[in-house]
Design a protein around this motif. Structure first.
Motif, PDB file in Angstrom:
ATOM      1  N   ALA A  30     -44.657 -38.524  73.801  1.00 25.92           N
ATOM      2  CA  ALA A  30     -43.756 -39.716  73.318  1.00 25.92           C
ATOM      3  C   ALA A  30     -43.936 -39.898  72.096  1.00 25.92           C
ATOM      4  CB  ALA A  30     -42.350 -38.813  73.439  1.00 25.92           C
ATOM      5  N   TRP A  31     -43.922 -40.677  70.950  1.00 24.77           N
ATOM      6  CA  TRP A  31     -44.176 -42.298  70.288  1.00 24.77           C
ATOM      7  C   TRP A  31     -43.978 -42.412  69.220  1.00 24.77           C
ATOM      8  CZ3 TRP A  31     -47.181 -37.681  70.262  1.00 24.77           C
ATOM      9  CH2 TRP A  31     -47.633 -36.824  69.147  1.00 24.77           C
ATOM     10  N   LYS A  32     -44.050 -44.070  68.776  1.00 23.71           N
ATOM     11  CA  LYS A  32     -43.524 -44.013  67.786  1.00 23.71           C
ATOM     12  C   LYS A  32     -44.382 -45.364  66.913  1.00 23.71           C
ATOM     13  CE  LYS A  32     -39.001 -45.480  68.679  1.00 23.71           C
ATOM     14  NZ  LYS A  32     -38.612 -46.836  69.376  1.00 23.71           N
ATOM     15  N   PRO A  33     -44.465 -44.629  65.443  1.00 20.78           N
ATOM     16  CA  PRO A  33     -46.209 -44.855  64.550  1.00 20.78           C
ATOM     17  C   PRO A  33     -46.205 -46.110  64.141  1.00 20.78           C
ATOM     18  CG  PRO A  33     -44.121 -44.154  63.003  1.00 20.78           C
ATOM     19  CD  PRO A  33     -43.125 -44.057  64.542  1.00 20.78           C
ATOM     20  N   PRO A  34     -47.107 -46.916  63.826  1.00 23.04           N
ATOM     21  CA  PRO A  34     -46.741 -47.756  64.129  1.00 23.04           C
ATOM     22  C   PRO A  34     -46.894 -48.312  62.275  1.00 23.04           C
ATOM     23  CG  PRO A  34     -49.585 -47.159  63.290  1.00 23.04           C
ATOM     24  CD  PRO A  34     -47.963 -45.948  64.204  1.00 23.04           C
ATOM     25  N   SER A  35     -46.549 -49.447  62.528  1.00 21.96           N
ATOM     26  CA  SER A  35     -46.094 -49.905  60.785  1.00 21.96           C
ATOM     27  C   SER A  35     -47.020 -49.564  59.980  1.00 21.96           C
ATOM     28  CB  SER A  35     -46.130 -51.736  60.852  1.00 21.96           C
ATOM     29  OG  SER A  35     -45.576 -52.028  59.462  1.00 21.96           O
ATOM     30  N   ARG A  36     -46.050 -48.833  58.444  1.00 23.81           N
ATOM     31  CA  ARG A  36     -46.546 -48.635  57.360  1.00 23.81           C
ATOM     32  C   ARG A  36     -47.737 -49.331  56.580  1.00 23.81           C
ATOM     33  NH1 ARG A  36     -49.157 -45.185  55.548  1.00 23.81           N
ATOM     34  NH2 ARG A  36     -48.951 -44.025  53.838  1.00 23.81           N
ATOM     35  N   ASP A  37     -47.706 -50.404  56.845  1.00 20.82           N
ATOM     36  CA  ASP A  37     -48.588 -51.936  55.801  1.00 20.82           C
ATOM     37  C   ASP A  37     -49.699 -51.441  57.399  1.00 20.82           C
ATOM     38  OD1 ASP A  37     -47.115 -53.064  58.347  1.00 20.82           O
ATOM     39  OD2 ASP A  37     -47.275 -54.791  56.657  1.00 20.82           O
ATOM     40  N   THR A  38     -50.190 -51.207  58.120  1.00 20.25           N
ATOM     41  CA  THR A  38     -51.003 -51.210  59.189  1.00 20.25           C
ATOM     42  C   THR A  38     -51.953 -49.624  58.822  1.00 20.25           C
ATOM     43  OG1 THR A  38     -49.885 -49.945  61.063  1.00 20.25           O
ATOM     44  CG2 THR A  38     -49.934 -52.570  60.921  1.00 20.25           C
ATOM     45  N   ILE A  39     -51.716 -48.803  58.298  1.00 18.41           N
ATOM     46  CA  ILE A  39     -52.087 -47.663  57.788  1.00 18.41           C
ATOM     47  C   ILE A  39     -53.220 -47.635  56.960  1.00 18.41           C
ATOM     48  CG2 ILE A  39     -52.108 -44.952  57.137  1.00 18.41           C
ATOM     49  CD1 ILE A  39     -50.672 -45.709  59.779  1.00 18.41           C
ATOM     50  N   HIS A  40     -52.884 -49.293  55.785  1.00 14.21           N
ATOM     51  CA  HIS A  40     -54.360 -48.573  54.707  1.00 14.21           C
ATOM     52  C   HIS A  40     -54.524 -47.569  54.261  1.00 14.21           C
ATOM     53  CE1 HIS A  40     -54.206 -52.977  56.648  1.00 14.21           C
ATOM     54  NE2 HIS A  40     -55.027 -52.703  57.404  1.00 14.21           N
ATOM     55  N   GLY A  41     -53.474 -46.968  53.654  1.00 13.23           N
ATOM     56  CA  GLY A  41     -53.609 -45.811  52.925  1.00 13.23           C
ATOM     57  C   GLY A  41     -53.355 -44.253  52.788  1.00 13.23           C
ATOM     58  N   GLU A  42     -53.952 -43.161  53.131  1.00 13.06           N
ATOM     59  CA  GLU A  42     -53.196 -42.048  53.273  1.00 13.06           C
ATOM     60  C   GLU A  42     -53.077 -41.678  54.914  1.00 13.06           C
ATOM     61  OE1 GLU A  42     -52.435 -37.354  52.178  1.00 13.06           O
ATOM     62  OE2 GLU A  42     -54.646 -38.549  51.344  1.00 13.06           O
ATOM     63  N   PHE A  43     -51.846 -41.994  55.649  1.00 15.92           N
ATOM     64  CA  PHE A  43     -51.410 -41.484  56.885  1.00 15.92           C
ATOM     65  C   PHE A  43     -51.719 -39.528  57.471  1.00 15.92           C
ATOM     66  CE2 PHE A  43     -47.505 -42.426  60.291  1.00 15.92           C
ATOM     67  CZ  PHE A  43     -48.730 -42.219  61.053  1.00 15.92           C
ATOM     68  N   LEU A  44     -52.944 -39.781  57.538  1.00 16.70           N
ATOM     69  CA  LEU A  44     -53.096 -37.610  57.562  1.00 16.70           C
ATOM     70  C   LEU A  44     -52.082 -37.650  59.109  1.00 16.70           C
ATOM     71  CD1 LEU A  44     -56.365 -38.421  56.561  1.00 16.70           C
ATOM     72  CD2 LEU A  44     -54.544 -37.686  55.168  1.00 16.70           C
ATOM     73  N   GLY A  45     -52.523 -38.631  59.875  1.00 14.89           N
ATOM     74  CA  GLY A  45     -51.785 -37.836  61.250  1.00 14.89           C
ATOM     75  C   GLY A  45     -52.104 -38.834  62.676  1.00 14.89           C
ATOM     76  N   TYR A  46     -52.309 -37.687  63.788  1.00 13.47           N
ATOM     77  CA  TYR A  46     -52.361 -38.150  64.481  1.00 13.47           C
ATOM     78  C   TYR A  46     -53.709 -37.642  65.707  1.00 13.47           C
ATOM     79  CZ  TYR A  46     -47.766 -40.563  64.754  1.00 13.47           C
ATOM     80  OH  TYR A  46     -46.884 -41.424  64.083  1.00 13.47           O
TER      81      TYR A  46
END
Length: 142
Positions: A30-46
């Motif tokens: 189980a996990w928590k996602p990183p901060s949205r501003d560290t994705i640098h674009g479209e967040f596609l998944g894991y």
């Protein structure tokens, strides 16, 4: 205001909040996602990568979760009583971010072995019958 990023791979990594065995052949993550501003674009998944810990030359097996809202996953069909390195990364169209990695061990469980033991014929008849029995648990016949 609309955010715009140059095309680059994510720099954030997910935080693993739980990692444990659920059986002799399964691991839960189980996990928590990183901060949205560290994705640098479209967040596609894991991407979840895993391999047996003692097999450094073994190629990682990968599972892609193409839904950024998912926050857990179970890995099945693993070896019994084995340590696994499990890594988790986010990805966008440009690639994968840095990995969060944990070591998790599957449970001891039981490995079953079937034994065919001939029956003693009743009343002198030569019947074909076998008893199938027993298991190996922690290396001992039980």
């Amino acid at each position: 205001m609309r955010a715009c990023w140059e095309k680059e791979i994510p720099e954030g990594k997910p935080t693993i909040t739980a990692a444990h065995n659920t059986s002799a052949t399964s691991i839960y993550l189980a996990w928590k996602p990183p901060s949205r501003d560290t994705i640098h674009g479209e967040f596609l998944g894991y991407r979840i990568g895993y391999r047996r810990r003692e097999k450094a030359d073994e190629e990682m097996k990968n599972i892609y979760i193409r839904d950024p809202a998912v926050d857990n996953h179970s890995i099945h069909n693993l070896d019994t009583f084995t340590q696994y390195l499990v890594s988790l990364q986010v990805f966008n169209p440009e690639g994968h971010g840095p990995a969060s990695t944990v070591t998790v061990m599957t449970d001891e469980g039981a490995q079953y072995t079937r034994y065919r033991i001939p029956c003693i014929p009743k009343y002198g008849k030569a019947e074909r019958c076998y008893i199938v029995c027993s298991a190996i648990f922690n290396g001992k016949l039980v």
